[in-house]
Every structure is written in C-alpha cells, then in structure tokens.
Design a protein around this motif. Structure first.
Motif, short mmCIF file in Angstrom:
data_model
loop_
_atom_site.label_atom_id
_atom_site.label_comp_id
_atom_site.label_asym_id
_atom_site.label_seq_id
_atom_site.Cartn_x
_atom_site.Cartn_y
_atom_site.Cartn_z
N GLN A 1 81.47 81.75 109.60
CA GLN A 1 81.76 82.65 110.71
C GLN A 1 81.89 84.08 110.20
N VAL A 2 81.11 84.97 110.78
CA VAL A 2 81.14 86.36 110.37
C VAL A 2 82.37 87.04 110.97
N GLN A 3 83.11 87.73 110.12
CA GLN A 3 84.28 88.45 110.59
C GLN A 3 84.31 89.85 109.99
N SER B 1 83.69 89.18 106.01
CA SER B 1 83.54 87.85 105.44
C SER B 1 82.49 87.10 106.24
N GLY B 2 81.95 86.03 105.64
CA GLY B 2 81.05 85.15 106.37
C GLY B 2 79.57 85.45 106.25
N PHE B 3 79.21 86.44 105.44
CA PHE B 3 77.80 86.70 105.18
C PHE B 3 77.66 87.30 103.79
N GLU C 1 72.63 93.76 112.72
CA GLU C 1 72.90 92.34 112.95
C GLU C 1 74.36 92.05 113.28
N TYR C 2 75.25 92.61 112.49
CA TYR C 2 76.67 92.29 112.64
C TYR C 2 77.48 93.56 112.93
#
Length: 121
Positions: free
Chosen positions: A1-3, A25-27, A109-110
């Motif tokens: 999970q991206v955070q 975090s998460g990628f 992307e994020y």
C-alpha cells in the motif's frame, strides 16, 4: 500500500522560511522522481520542482533561487526548503512520485495528501 506523509506547512510572514517533508512507503522510492506541486485557490495545480531518482533537479522560474528540493533514498523521503517566501507562494503543496519528471500533473502516479502553506504580507 502506497502511503505519503507530508508535513511542515503552516503560516509564515513574507520573507520567512518553511521546510516541507514527504515521507513515503509502499513503492520503489529510489527508482522514482519526486516532485512538489502546489495549488492556490481557483488555480491549476502547478509543478514547482522535481528531483530525479539520481538527484538531478529542476525548478519553476517563480521559485528558482528560493526553493530547494532534496531527497534521501535510504529514508524514502524528500524535502522542500522554501526561503524568502512571498504571499504568491500561498497554496496547498503536494508531494508526488513518478518514474519521470513529467510536466503535467496528470502524468504523476502517486500523490500525498497536501499541506497548506500560507504567507502573510
């Protein structure tokens, strides 16, 4: 999970400084470019600065010489040091990640949740 966890925004007088933080975090942070965008009320979200995965950076003309982006791949984190702030810098600032330093917000992307920066005159 991206955070994303962004922090450091606030109210500052014109000429003051702030340092924004973006912890992720998460990628695969070390393979992604990181950018800071900002969006003022009634305006489009604009890219302020971007740093590539290996540390190359670019700045919008409006902040060049006043803002500095940095990153630490070991900490999955990036920062935006903002000096000599002006009322025109007032906006919500967003941290974003993508493999490339694309210009358009639609390419990224994020995204973080944003942090408010208010500069009083």
């Amino acid at each position: 999970q991206v955070q994303f966890v962004e922090s450091g925004g606030g109210l500052v007088q014109s000429g003051g400084s702030l340092r924004l933080s973006c912890r992720t975090s998460g990628f695969a942070f070390d393979s992604y470019a990181i950018a800071w965008f900002r969006q003022a009320p009634g305006r489009e979200r604009e890219k302020v600065t971007c740093i590539s995965y290996d540390g190359n950076h670019i700045y919008a003309d409006s902040v060049d010489g006043r803002f500095a982006i940095s990153r630490d791949n070991a900490r999955n984190s990036a920062w935006l040091q903002m000096n000599n702030l002006k009322p025109g810098d007032t906006a919500v600032y967003y941290c974003a990640a993508d493999p490339f330093c694309g210009t358009s917000k639609d390419e990224w992307e994020y995204w973080g949740q944003g942090t408010q920066v208010t500069v009083s005159s």
